[in-house]
Design a protein around this motif. Structure first.
Motif, PDB file in Angstrom:
ATOM      1  N   ARG A  10      -8.037  13.654  -5.732  1.00  0.00           N
ATOM      2  CA  ARG A  10      -6.688  13.069  -5.587  1.00  0.00           C
ATOM      3  C   ARG A  10      -6.623  12.163  -4.373  1.00  0.00           C
ATOM      4  O   ARG A  10      -7.121  12.524  -3.305  1.00  0.00           O
ATOM      5  CB  ARG A  10      -5.639  14.174  -5.386  1.00  0.00           C
ATOM      6  CG  ARG A  10      -5.590  15.110  -6.517  1.00  0.00           C
ATOM      7  CD  ARG A  10      -4.192  15.255  -7.086  1.00  0.00           C
ATOM      8  NE  ARG A  10      -4.275  16.290  -8.091  1.00  0.00           N
ATOM      9  CZ  ARG A  10      -3.478  17.327  -8.163  1.00  0.00           C
ATOM     10  NH1 ARG A  10      -2.495  17.442  -7.283  1.00  0.00           N
ATOM     11  NH2 ARG A  10      -3.627  18.231  -9.101  1.00  0.00           N
ATOM     12  N   ILE A  11      -5.989  11.014  -4.560  1.00  0.00           N
ATOM     13  CA  ILE A  11      -5.760  10.114  -3.434  1.00  0.00           C
ATOM     14  C   ILE A  11      -4.433  10.485  -2.792  1.00  0.00           C
ATOM     15  O   ILE A  11      -3.410  10.533  -3.472  1.00  0.00           O
ATOM     16  CB  ILE A  11      -5.675   8.648  -3.904  1.00  0.00           C
ATOM     17  CG1 ILE A  11      -6.968   8.241  -4.590  1.00  0.00           C
ATOM     18  CG2 ILE A  11      -5.357   7.715  -2.737  1.00  0.00           C
ATOM     19  CD1 ILE A  11      -6.927   6.850  -5.186  1.00  0.00           C
ATOM     20  N   LEU A  55     -15.148   8.080  -7.021  1.00  0.00           N
ATOM     21  CA  LEU A  55     -14.445   7.516  -8.173  1.00  0.00           C
ATOM     22  C   LEU A  55     -15.207   7.800  -9.475  1.00  0.00           C
ATOM     23  O   LEU A  55     -14.620   8.190 -10.488  1.00  0.00           O
ATOM     24  CB  LEU A  55     -14.282   6.006  -7.977  1.00  0.00           C
ATOM     25  CG  LEU A  55     -13.303   5.319  -8.905  1.00  0.00           C
ATOM     26  CD1 LEU A  55     -11.890   5.818  -8.627  1.00  0.00           C
ATOM     27  CD2 LEU A  55     -13.358   3.806  -8.722  1.00  0.00           C
ATOM     28  N   GLY A  60      -7.395   6.737  -0.058  1.00  0.00           N
ATOM     29  CA  GLY A  60      -7.882   5.894  -1.149  1.00  0.00           C
ATOM     30  C   GLY A  60      -9.164   5.130  -0.845  1.00  0.00           C
ATOM     31  O   GLY A  60     -10.025   4.982  -1.711  1.00  0.00           O
ATOM     32  N   ASP A  61      -9.316   4.701   0.416  1.00  0.00           N
ATOM     33  CA  ASP A  61     -10.483   3.865   0.774  1.00  0.00           C
ATOM     34  C   ASP A  61     -11.815   4.552   0.530  1.00  0.00           C
ATOM     35  O   ASP A  61     -12.839   3.903   0.380  1.00  0.00           O
ATOM     36  CB  ASP A  61     -10.492   3.495   2.265  1.00  0.00           C
ATOM     37  CG  ASP A  61      -9.154   3.147   2.830  1.00  0.00           C
ATOM     38  OD1 ASP A  61      -8.159   3.748   2.413  1.00  0.00           O
ATOM     39  OD2 ASP A  61      -9.106   2.282   3.708  1.00  0.00           O
ATOM     40  N   HIS A 108       2.526   3.276  -3.767  1.00  0.00           N
ATOM     41  CA  HIS A 108       1.999   4.190  -4.783  1.00  0.00           C
ATOM     42  C   HIS A 108       2.455   5.635  -4.635  1.00  0.00           C
ATOM     43  O   HIS A 108       2.837   6.057  -3.570  1.00  0.00           O
ATOM     44  CB  HIS A 108       0.466   4.121  -4.869  1.00  0.00           C
ATOM     45  CG  HIS A 108      -0.252   4.705  -3.684  1.00  0.00           C
ATOM     46  ND1 HIS A 108      -0.887   3.918  -2.757  1.00  0.00           N
ATOM     47  CD2 HIS A 108      -0.414   5.975  -3.268  1.00  0.00           C
ATOM     48  CE1 HIS A 108      -1.405   4.671  -1.819  1.00  0.00           C
ATOM     49  NE2 HIS A 108      -1.140   5.923  -2.099  1.00  0.00           N
ATOM     50  N   LEU A 150     -12.793   6.407  -1.951  1.00  0.00           N
ATOM     51  CA  LEU A 150     -13.183   6.689  -3.335  1.00  0.00           C
ATOM     52  C   LEU A 150     -14.342   5.856  -3.864  1.00  0.00           C
ATOM     53  O   LEU A 150     -15.160   6.340  -4.630  1.00  0.00           O
ATOM     54  CB  LEU A 150     -11.966   6.544  -4.264  1.00  0.00           C
ATOM     55  CG  LEU A 150     -11.423   7.910  -4.665  1.00  0.00           C
ATOM     56  CD1 LEU A 150     -10.790   8.592  -3.482  1.00  0.00           C
ATOM     57  CD2 LEU A 150     -10.447   7.817  -5.804  1.00  0.00           C
ATOM     58  N   TYR A 182      -1.732   9.983   0.702  1.00  0.00           N
ATOM     59  CA  TYR A 182      -1.382   9.080   1.788  1.00  0.00           C
ATOM     60  C   TYR A 182      -1.523   9.806   3.126  1.00  0.00           C
ATOM     61  O   TYR A 182      -1.858   9.216   4.140  1.00  0.00           O
ATOM     62  CB  TYR A 182       0.048   8.593   1.531  1.00  0.00           C
ATOM     63  CG  TYR A 182       0.793   8.083   2.728  1.00  0.00           C
ATOM     64  CD1 TYR A 182       0.430   6.863   3.321  1.00  0.00           C
ATOM     65  CD2 TYR A 182       1.880   8.781   3.259  1.00  0.00           C
ATOM     66  CE1 TYR A 182       1.122   6.385   4.411  1.00  0.00           C
ATOM     67  CE2 TYR A 182       2.572   8.297   4.344  1.00  0.00           C
ATOM     68  CZ  TYR A 182       2.192   7.102   4.925  1.00  0.00           C
ATOM     69  OH  TYR A 182       2.876   6.639   6.003  1.00  0.00           O
ATOM     70  N   ASP A 223       0.819  -1.215   0.000  1.00  0.00           N
ATOM     71  CA  ASP A 223       0.000   0.000   0.000  1.00  0.00           C
ATOM     72  C   ASP A 223       0.851   1.263   0.000  1.00  0.00           C
ATOM     73  O   ASP A 223       0.413   2.320  -0.412  1.00  0.00           O
ATOM     74  CB  ASP A 223      -0.894   0.044   1.251  1.00  0.00           C
ATOM     75  CG  ASP A 223      -2.068  -0.912   1.130  1.00  0.00           C
ATOM     76  OD1 ASP A 223      -2.117  -1.631   0.111  1.00  0.00           O
ATOM     77  OD2 ASP A 223      -2.904  -0.946   2.041  1.00  0.00           O
TER      78      ASP A 223
END
Ligand code: SF4
Lengths: 82, 370
Positions: free
Chosen positions: B113-114, B103, B90-91, A82, B93, B116, A79
Protein backbone atom coordinates in the motif's frame (compact mmCIF):
# COMPACT_ATOMS: atom_id res chain seq x y z
CA UNK A 1 9.00 12.57 -0.73
CA UNK A 2 11.27 15.10 0.99
CA UNK A 3 9.02 18.03 0.27
CA UNK A 4 7.41 19.86 3.16
CA UNK A 5 4.29 21.86 2.34
CA UNK A 6 2.69 24.69 4.29
CA UNK A 7 -0.95 24.37 5.29
CA UNK A 8 -3.41 26.18 7.55
CA UNK A 9 -4.77 24.54 10.70
CA UNK A 10 -8.58 24.41 10.45
CA UNK A 11 -9.43 22.40 13.57
CA UNK A 12 -7.61 20.47 16.27
CA UNK A 13 -8.67 17.04 17.52
CA UNK A 14 -7.22 13.73 18.75
CA UNK A 15 -8.61 10.86 16.70
CA UNK A 16 -6.13 7.98 17.00
CA UNK A 17 -7.09 6.70 20.42
CA UNK A 18 -6.11 10.01 22.02
CA UNK A 19 -2.39 9.37 21.59
CA UNK A 20 -1.68 12.43 19.53
CA UNK A 21 -2.75 16.02 18.96
CA UNK A 22 -4.04 15.90 15.39
CA UNK A 23 -5.38 18.67 13.18
CA UNK A 24 -7.27 19.11 9.96
CA UNK A 25 -4.95 21.15 7.78
CA UNK A 26 -5.91 22.88 4.56
CA UNK A 27 -3.33 22.84 1.79
CA UNK A 28 -4.72 25.55 -0.40
CA UNK A 29 -8.16 23.95 -0.14
CA UNK A 30 -7.17 20.27 0.06
CA UNK A 31 -7.95 19.02 3.59
CA UNK A 32 -5.58 16.49 5.21
CA UNK A 33 -4.89 15.25 8.70
CA UNK A 34 -1.59 16.18 10.31
CA UNK A 35 -0.04 15.59 13.70
CA UNK A 36 0.78 18.70 15.74
CA UNK A 37 2.90 16.85 18.29
CA UNK A 38 6.13 18.50 17.20
CA UNK A 39 4.70 22.02 17.16
CA UNK A 40 3.07 22.34 20.61
CA UNK A 41 2.78 26.12 20.13
CA UNK A 42 0.61 25.81 16.99
CA UNK A 43 -3.04 26.89 17.26
CA UNK A 44 -6.08 27.08 15.01
CA UNK A 45 -5.54 29.43 12.07
CA UNK A 46 -1.73 29.10 12.15
CA UNK A 47 0.22 27.97 9.12
CA UNK A 48 2.45 24.95 9.60
CA UNK A 49 5.01 23.27 7.37
CA UNK A 50 3.85 19.66 6.99
CA UNK A 51 6.01 16.73 5.93
CA UNK A 52 4.51 13.21 5.55
CA UNK A 53 1.61 14.02 7.83
CA UNK A 54 3.59 15.71 10.59
CA UNK A 55 3.79 19.47 11.16
CA UNK A 56 7.48 20.30 11.57
CA UNK A 57 7.38 24.07 12.08
CA UNK A 58 5.06 27.05 12.28
CA UNK A 59 5.47 29.42 9.31
CA UNK A 60 4.48 32.95 8.50
CA UNK A 61 1.19 33.32 6.58
CA UNK A 62 2.65 35.35 3.71
CA UNK A 63 5.52 32.92 3.31
CA UNK A 64 3.02 30.08 3.14
CA UNK A 65 1.03 31.81 0.40
CA UNK A 66 4.14 32.36 -1.72
CA UNK A 67 5.08 28.72 -1.38
CA UNK A 68 1.57 27.61 -2.45
CA UNK A 69 1.84 29.73 -5.56
CA UNK A 70 5.16 28.17 -6.38
CA UNK A 71 4.04 24.60 -5.66
CA UNK A 72 0.95 25.08 -7.78
CA UNK A 73 3.07 26.17 -10.70
CA UNK A 74 5.30 23.14 -10.49
CA UNK A 75 2.34 20.81 -9.91
CA UNK A 76 3.56 19.42 -6.58
CA UNK A 77 0.24 20.08 -4.83
CA UNK A 78 -1.32 17.44 -7.11
CA UNK A 79 0.65 14.82 -5.15
CA UNK A 80 -1.64 15.47 -2.21
CA UNK A 81 -4.79 14.64 -4.12
CA UNK A 82 -4.58 10.84 -4.05
CA UNK B 1 1.39 31.40 -16.33
CA UNK B 2 -1.00 33.70 -14.48
CA UNK B 3 1.04 34.78 -11.53
CA UNK B 4 4.67 34.48 -10.63
CA UNK B 5 5.45 34.36 -6.96
CA UNK B 6 8.35 36.19 -5.44
CA UNK B 7 10.42 33.00 -5.32
CA UNK B 8 9.98 32.61 -9.00
CA UNK B 9 10.17 36.27 -9.89
CA UNK B 10 11.98 36.49 -13.25
CA UNK B 11 13.23 39.93 -12.33
CA UNK B 12 14.88 38.64 -9.15
CA UNK B 13 16.22 35.63 -10.98
CA UNK B 14 17.84 37.93 -13.55
CA UNK B 15 19.32 40.15 -10.87
CA UNK B 16 20.90 37.21 -9.09
CA UNK B 17 22.29 35.83 -12.33
CA UNK B 18 23.74 39.25 -13.18
CA UNK B 19 25.38 39.56 -9.79
CA UNK B 20 26.80 36.04 -10.12
CA UNK B 21 28.26 37.02 -13.48
CA UNK B 22 29.82 40.10 -11.97
CA UNK B 23 31.51 38.47 -9.01
CA UNK B 24 32.67 35.15 -10.41
CA UNK B 25 36.33 35.17 -11.46
CA UNK B 26 37.16 31.48 -11.69
CA UNK B 27 35.81 27.94 -11.83
CA UNK B 28 33.87 26.67 -8.78
CA UNK B 29 32.39 23.26 -8.03
CA UNK B 30 29.34 23.45 -5.78
CA UNK B 31 27.29 20.52 -4.55
CA UNK B 32 23.62 20.71 -3.69
CA UNK B 33 23.03 17.86 -1.27
CA UNK B 34 19.25 17.66 -1.53
CA UNK B 35 17.52 15.92 -4.42
CA UNK B 36 14.61 18.36 -4.17
CA UNK B 37 17.08 21.11 -4.99
CA UNK B 38 18.48 19.13 -7.94
CA UNK B 39 14.93 18.77 -9.23
CA UNK B 40 14.27 22.50 -8.91
CA UNK B 41 17.61 23.52 -10.51
CA UNK B 42 17.01 21.30 -13.51
CA UNK B 43 13.32 21.89 -14.01
CA UNK B 44 13.61 25.67 -13.83
CA UNK B 45 16.50 25.75 -16.27
CA UNK B 46 18.73 27.43 -13.70
CA UNK B 47 21.75 25.33 -14.64
CA UNK B 48 21.90 26.82 -18.12
CA UNK B 49 21.33 30.34 -16.89
CA UNK B 50 24.22 30.43 -14.46
CA UNK B 51 27.73 31.58 -15.42
CA UNK B 52 29.65 28.71 -16.98
CA UNK B 53 32.30 28.98 -14.24
CA UNK B 54 29.84 27.66 -11.69
CA UNK B 55 29.44 23.94 -11.94
CA UNK B 56 26.62 22.41 -9.88
CA UNK B 57 27.36 18.86 -8.79
CA UNK B 58 24.32 16.85 -7.75
CA UNK B 59 24.78 15.14 -4.42
CA UNK B 60 23.55 11.93 -2.80
CA UNK B 61 20.53 13.68 -1.32
CA UNK B 62 17.72 11.41 -2.34
CA UNK B 63 16.86 8.80 0.28
CA UNK B 64 15.01 6.70 -2.30
CA UNK B 65 18.16 6.51 -4.43
CA UNK B 66 20.53 5.53 -1.62
CA UNK B 67 18.35 2.84 0.01
CA UNK B 68 20.45 -0.32 -0.36
CA UNK B 69 19.34 -2.97 -2.79
CA UNK B 70 19.36 -5.55 0.02
CA UNK B 71 16.74 -3.54 1.92
CA UNK B 72 14.53 -3.24 -1.16
CA UNK B 73 14.76 -7.01 -1.53
CA UNK B 74 13.82 -7.38 2.14
CA UNK B 75 10.79 -5.12 1.68
CA UNK B 76 9.70 -7.22 -1.31
CA UNK B 77 10.20 -10.43 0.67
CA UNK B 78 8.04 -9.08 3.50
CA UNK B 79 5.35 -7.86 1.08
CA UNK B 80 5.13 -11.39 -0.32
CA UNK B 81 4.34 -12.95 3.07
CA UNK B 82 0.66 -13.85 3.42
CA UNK B 83 0.13 -12.15 6.78
CA UNK B 84 1.95 -8.90 5.90
CA UNK B 85 0.76 -5.61 4.43
CA UNK B 86 3.80 -3.63 3.37
CA UNK B 87 3.26 0.14 3.39
CA UNK B 88 5.52 2.63 1.73
CA UNK B 89 5.84 6.13 0.30
CA UNK B 90 4.93 6.06 -3.40
CA UNK B 91 8.47 6.82 -4.60
CA UNK B 92 9.81 3.48 -3.39
CA UNK B 93 7.50 1.31 -5.48
CA UNK B 94 9.32 1.43 -8.79
CA UNK B 95 12.85 1.18 -7.41
CA UNK B 96 14.36 -1.97 -8.93
CA UNK B 97 15.39 -4.68 -6.45
CA UNK B 98 17.59 -7.64 -7.44
CA UNK B 99 14.77 -9.39 -9.28
CA UNK B 100 11.80 -7.06 -9.22
CA UNK B 101 10.39 -3.88 -7.76
CA UNK B 102 7.67 -3.57 -5.11
CA UNK B 103 5.33 -2.57 -7.92
CA UNK B 104 5.98 -5.85 -9.75
CA UNK B 105 5.52 -7.77 -6.49
CA UNK B 106 2.19 -5.97 -6.04
CA UNK B 107 1.12 -6.92 -9.57
CA UNK B 108 1.93 -10.54 -8.67
CA UNK B 109 -0.41 -10.38 -5.66
CA UNK B 110 1.71 -9.08 -2.78
CA UNK B 111 -0.11 -6.65 -0.51
CA UNK B 112 1.63 -3.30 -0.94
CA UNK B 113 0.00 0.00 0.00
CA UNK B 114 1.15 3.50 -0.82
CA UNK B 115 0.65 5.81 2.13
CA UNK B 116 1.20 9.52 2.53
CA UNK B 117 2.26 9.25 6.18
CA UNK B 118 3.61 6.56 8.55
CA UNK B 119 0.84 7.58 10.96
CA UNK B 120 -1.66 6.16 8.45
CA UNK B 121 0.17 2.85 8.76
CA UNK B 122 -0.35 2.90 12.54
CA UNK B 123 -4.04 3.54 11.97
CA UNK B 124 -4.14 0.62 9.53
CA UNK B 125 -2.44 -1.61 12.13
CA UNK B 126 -5.11 -0.66 14.68
CA UNK B 127 -7.93 -1.40 12.24
CA UNK B 128 -6.39 -4.63 10.88
CA UNK B 129 -5.28 -6.65 13.93
CA UNK B 130 -5.19 -9.91 11.94
CA UNK B 131 -2.36 -8.61 9.72
CA UNK B 132 1.24 -7.52 10.33
CA UNK B 133 1.68 -3.94 9.11
CA UNK B 134 5.24 -3.08 8.07
CA UNK B 135 6.14 0.48 7.11
CA UNK B 136 9.19 0.97 4.86
CA UNK B 137 10.72 3.86 6.83
CA UNK B 138 12.94 5.61 4.32
CA UNK B 139 14.20 9.14 4.60
CA UNK B 140 16.60 11.81 5.71
CA UNK B 141 16.40 13.72 9.00
CA UNK B 142 13.28 15.51 7.73
CA UNK B 143 11.29 12.26 7.76
CA UNK B 144 12.83 10.75 10.91
CA UNK B 145 10.48 12.42 13.43
CA UNK B 146 7.45 11.08 11.51
CA UNK B 147 8.79 7.53 11.47
CA UNK B 148 9.82 7.81 15.12
CA UNK B 149 6.35 9.07 16.06
CA UNK B 150 4.72 6.15 14.29
CA UNK B 151 6.58 3.72 16.54
CA UNK B 152 5.94 5.81 19.65
CA UNK B 153 2.21 5.94 18.79
CA UNK B 154 2.05 2.21 18.12
CA UNK B 155 3.70 1.61 21.48
CA UNK B 156 1.29 3.97 23.29
CA UNK B 157 -1.61 2.14 21.66
CA UNK B 158 -0.12 -1.21 22.68
CA UNK B 159 -0.12 -2.48 19.07
CA UNK B 160 1.74 -5.73 18.52
CA UNK B 161 1.24 -5.90 14.73
CA UNK B 162 3.17 -2.78 13.67
CA UNK B 163 6.83 -2.55 12.70
CA UNK B 164 9.13 -0.49 10.50
CA UNK B 165 11.87 -1.50 8.08
CA UNK B 166 14.32 1.32 8.73
CA UNK B 167 16.43 2.85 5.98
CA UNK B 168 17.25 6.21 7.53
CA UNK B 169 20.20 8.24 6.31
CA UNK B 170 21.84 11.39 7.67
CA UNK B 171 23.19 14.37 5.72
CA UNK B 172 26.33 15.49 7.63
CA UNK B 173 28.12 12.10 7.36
CA UNK B 174 27.31 12.10 3.62
CA UNK B 175 29.01 15.49 3.26
CA UNK B 176 32.02 13.99 5.06
CA UNK B 177 32.05 11.01 2.71
CA UNK B 178 32.00 13.32 -0.31
CA UNK B 179 34.82 15.45 1.15
CA UNK B 180 36.92 12.36 1.83
CA UNK B 181 36.49 10.99 -1.69
CA UNK B 182 39.57 11.84 -3.70
CA UNK B 183 37.71 11.95 -6.98
CA UNK B 184 35.23 14.62 -5.97
CA UNK B 185 36.63 18.11 -5.61
CA UNK B 186 33.71 19.97 -4.12
CA UNK B 187 34.46 23.50 -2.92
CA UNK B 188 31.20 24.44 -1.28
CA UNK B 189 27.85 22.95 -0.27
CA UNK B 190 24.24 24.00 -0.32
CA UNK B 191 22.77 22.23 2.71
CA UNK B 192 19.17 21.02 2.62
CA UNK B 193 16.70 23.50 4.09
CA UNK B 194 14.10 21.02 5.27
CA UNK B 195 16.66 18.74 6.94
CA UNK B 196 17.89 21.78 8.88
CA UNK B 197 14.30 22.74 9.77
CA UNK B 198 14.46 19.68 12.01
CA UNK B 199 18.14 19.48 12.97
CA UNK B 200 19.13 23.16 12.96
CA UNK B 201 22.60 24.41 12.06
CA UNK B 202 24.70 22.91 14.87
CA UNK B 203 25.96 19.84 13.05
CA UNK B 204 27.38 21.90 10.18
CA UNK B 205 29.83 24.15 12.06
CA UNK B 206 32.30 21.27 12.64
CA UNK B 207 32.19 20.42 8.90
CA UNK B 208 33.00 24.02 7.93
CA UNK B 209 35.92 23.98 10.41
CA UNK B 210 37.27 20.55 9.55
CA UNK B 211 37.17 20.79 5.76
CA UNK B 212 37.54 24.57 5.40
CA UNK B 213 34.54 24.76 3.08
CA UNK B 214 31.66 27.21 2.99
CA UNK B 215 28.17 25.79 3.56
CA UNK B 216 24.91 27.68 2.96
CA UNK B 217 21.63 26.25 4.26
CA UNK B 218 19.25 26.81 1.33
CA UNK B 219 15.58 26.44 0.39
CA UNK B 220 14.31 24.78 -2.76
CA UNK B 221 12.55 27.44 -4.76
CA UNK B 222 14.38 29.05 -7.72
CA UNK B 223 15.07 32.36 -6.00
CA UNK B 224 16.16 30.54 -2.83
CA UNK B 225 18.59 28.43 -4.79
CA UNK B 226 20.11 31.33 -6.69
CA UNK B 227 20.42 33.35 -3.50
CA UNK B 228 22.09 30.39 -1.77
CA UNK B 229 24.50 29.95 -4.68
CA UNK B 230 25.26 33.67 -4.67
CA UNK B 231 26.01 33.60 -0.92
CA UNK B 232 28.29 30.63 -1.47
CA UNK B 233 30.12 32.17 -4.45
CA UNK B 234 30.61 35.42 -2.49
CA UNK B 235 32.31 33.36 0.22
CA UNK B 236 34.40 31.41 -2.28
CA UNK B 237 35.53 34.53 -4.13
CA UNK B 238 36.58 36.28 -0.90
CA UNK B 239 38.16 33.19 0.65
CA UNK B 240 35.68 32.93 3.52
CA UNK B 241 34.57 29.56 4.87
CA UNK B 242 31.47 30.05 6.98
CA UNK B 243 28.13 28.50 7.69
CA UNK B 244 25.36 30.78 6.47
CA UNK B 245 21.59 30.45 6.45
CA UNK B 246 19.74 31.53 3.31
CA UNK B 247 16.53 29.82 4.50
CA UNK B 248 16.24 31.71 7.79
CA UNK B 249 12.50 32.23 7.27
CA UNK B 250 12.11 28.53 8.09
CA UNK B 251 15.38 27.24 9.59
CA UNK B 252 16.23 28.17 13.20
CA UNK B 253 19.69 27.81 14.71
CA UNK B 254 18.53 24.93 16.94
CA UNK B 255 16.05 23.42 14.50
CA UNK B 256 12.94 21.96 16.10
CA UNK B 257 14.10 20.70 19.54
CA UNK B 258 10.86 18.75 20.09
CA UNK B 259 11.42 16.91 16.79
CA UNK B 260 15.02 16.09 17.68
CA UNK B 261 13.88 14.81 21.08
CA UNK B 262 11.30 12.58 19.35
CA UNK B 263 13.90 11.16 16.95
CA UNK B 264 16.27 10.36 19.81
CA UNK B 265 13.51 8.75 21.85
CA UNK B 266 13.03 6.08 19.19
CA UNK B 267 16.29 5.99 17.23
CA UNK B 268 20.02 5.72 17.80
CA UNK B 269 22.82 6.41 15.33
CA UNK B 270 24.31 3.47 13.45
CA UNK B 271 26.59 2.76 10.47
CA UNK B 272 24.55 2.60 7.30
CA UNK B 273 25.06 1.28 3.79
CA UNK B 274 24.27 3.77 1.01
CA UNK B 275 23.34 2.31 -2.36
CA UNK B 276 26.06 3.08 -4.87
CA UNK B 277 28.38 4.54 -2.24
CA UNK B 278 28.98 1.84 0.39
CA UNK B 279 28.92 1.96 4.17
CA UNK B 280 29.31 5.37 5.77
CA UNK B 281 30.08 5.29 9.50
CA UNK B 282 27.41 6.68 11.83
CA UNK B 283 25.27 7.80 8.92
CA UNK B 284 21.87 6.33 9.76
CA UNK B 285 19.29 5.63 12.43
CA UNK B 286 18.13 2.32 13.83
CA UNK B 287 15.46 1.70 16.45
CA UNK B 288 16.63 1.66 20.06
CA UNK B 289 16.62 -1.57 22.06
CA UNK B 290 13.42 -0.68 23.97
CA UNK B 291 11.57 -0.46 20.64
CA UNK B 292 13.16 -3.65 19.23
CA UNK B 293 9.76 -5.32 18.88
CA UNK B 294 8.84 -2.64 16.31
CA UNK B 295 11.94 -3.34 14.20
CA UNK B 296 10.90 -5.44 11.17
CA UNK B 297 14.52 -6.54 10.72
CA UNK B 298 14.52 -8.17 14.15
CA UNK B 299 10.87 -9.22 14.20
CA UNK B 300 10.87 -11.27 10.99
CA UNK B 301 13.22 -13.95 9.83
CA UNK B 302 13.90 -12.42 6.43
CA UNK B 303 15.25 -14.83 3.84
CA UNK B 304 17.44 -13.17 1.32
CA UNK B 305 18.79 -14.36 -1.99
CA UNK B 306 21.81 -13.05 -3.87
CA UNK B 307 21.85 -9.26 -4.09
CA UNK B 308 22.76 -8.14 -7.59
CA UNK B 309 23.10 -4.63 -9.04
CA UNK B 310 22.70 -3.72 -12.69
CA UNK B 311 26.14 -3.85 -14.32
CA UNK B 312 25.58 -0.83 -16.53
CA UNK B 313 24.27 1.58 -13.91
CA UNK B 314 26.82 4.12 -12.62
CA UNK B 315 24.56 5.40 -9.83
CA UNK B 316 27.45 5.41 -7.35
CA UNK B 317 29.43 7.93 -9.39
CA UNK B 318 26.28 9.97 -10.03
CA UNK B 319 25.44 10.09 -6.33
CA UNK B 320 28.94 11.19 -5.35
CA UNK B 321 28.88 13.89 -8.01
CA UNK B 322 31.75 12.42 -10.04
CA UNK B 323 29.65 11.95 -13.18
CA UNK B 324 26.55 13.58 -14.65
CA UNK B 325 23.56 11.43 -15.73
CA UNK B 326 24.22 12.06 -19.42
CA UNK B 327 27.63 10.40 -19.02
CA UNK B 328 25.84 7.08 -18.41
CA UNK B 329 25.65 4.96 -21.57
CA UNK B 330 22.18 3.69 -20.61
CA UNK B 331 20.69 7.16 -19.94
CA UNK B 332 17.51 7.61 -21.95
CA UNK B 333 18.15 4.34 -23.82
CA UNK B 334 17.94 1.14 -21.74
CA UNK B 335 17.21 3.28 -18.69
CA UNK B 336 14.13 5.50 -18.56
CA UNK B 337 11.64 6.35 -15.79
CA UNK B 338 9.30 3.65 -17.23
CA UNK B 339 12.11 1.04 -17.20
CA UNK B 340 14.62 2.26 -14.64
CA UNK B 341 17.89 0.36 -14.21
CA UNK B 342 18.90 2.34 -11.15
CA UNK B 343 17.25 4.30 -8.36
CA UNK B 344 18.32 7.79 -9.55
CA UNK B 345 16.02 7.25 -12.54
CA UNK B 346 13.06 6.33 -10.34
CA UNK B 347 12.60 9.03 -7.77
CA UNK B 348 11.52 12.43 -9.01
CA UNK B 349 14.32 13.74 -6.82
CA UNK B 350 16.93 11.50 -8.43
CA UNK B 351 19.44 13.23 -10.68
CA UNK B 352 18.89 10.89 -13.67
CA UNK B 353 15.09 11.34 -13.60
CA UNK B 354 15.44 15.11 -13.26
CA UNK B 355 17.70 15.26 -16.31
CA UNK B 356 15.43 12.89 -18.23
CA UNK B 357 12.20 14.79 -17.56
CA UNK B 358 13.56 18.24 -18.07
CA UNK B 359 16.28 17.77 -20.64
CA UNK B 360 13.88 19.36 -23.11
CA UNK B 361 13.97 22.60 -21.17
CA UNK B 362 16.40 24.94 -22.85
CA UNK B 363 17.49 28.31 -21.60
CA UNK B 364 15.07 29.96 -24.00
CA UNK B 365 12.18 28.35 -22.13
CA UNK B 366 13.58 28.93 -18.69
CA UNK B 367 11.94 31.26 -16.23
CA UNK B 368 14.16 34.27 -16.84
CA UNK B 369 12.72 34.62 -20.31
CA UNK B 370 9.08 34.33 -19.28
S1 SF4 C 1 20.77 6.65 -16.23
FE1 SF4 C 1 19.93 4.78 -15.29
S2 SF4 C 1 21.54 3.27 -15.50
FE2 SF4 C 1 22.51 5.27 -15.82
S3 SF4 C 1 23.22 5.89 -13.79
FE3 SF4 C 1 21.18 6.77 -14.02
S4 SF4 C 1 19.84 5.21 -13.07
FE4 SF4 C 1 21.81 4.18 -13.47
Amino acid sequence: MCLAIPGQIKSIESPIGDVSRMAKVSFDGILKEASLELVPEAKEGDFVLVHVGIAISVVDKDEAQKTFDYLKQIGELDDLQH
Amino acid sequence: MKYLSEYRDPHMVKEYIEELNQIVTRQWKIMEVCGGQTHSLVRNGLLEMMPSQIEMIHGPGCPVCVTPLGLIDKAIYLAEQDNVILCSFGDMLRVPGSEKSLLQAKAEGAEVRILYSPLEAVKLAKETPEKEIVFFAVGFETTAPANALSVIHADRLGLKNYSILTAHVLVPPAIEAVMQDEESHIQGFLAAGHVCTIMGMQEYYPLVDKYKIPIVVTGFEPVDLLQGILMLVRQLETGRTELENQYSRVVRENGNPKAIETILQAFEITDREWRGIGTIPESGYQLRENYASYDANRKFDIQQGEVSESEICIAGEILKGIKKPKACSAFGKECTPEHPLGAPMVSSEGACAAYYHFSAITSSESIASK
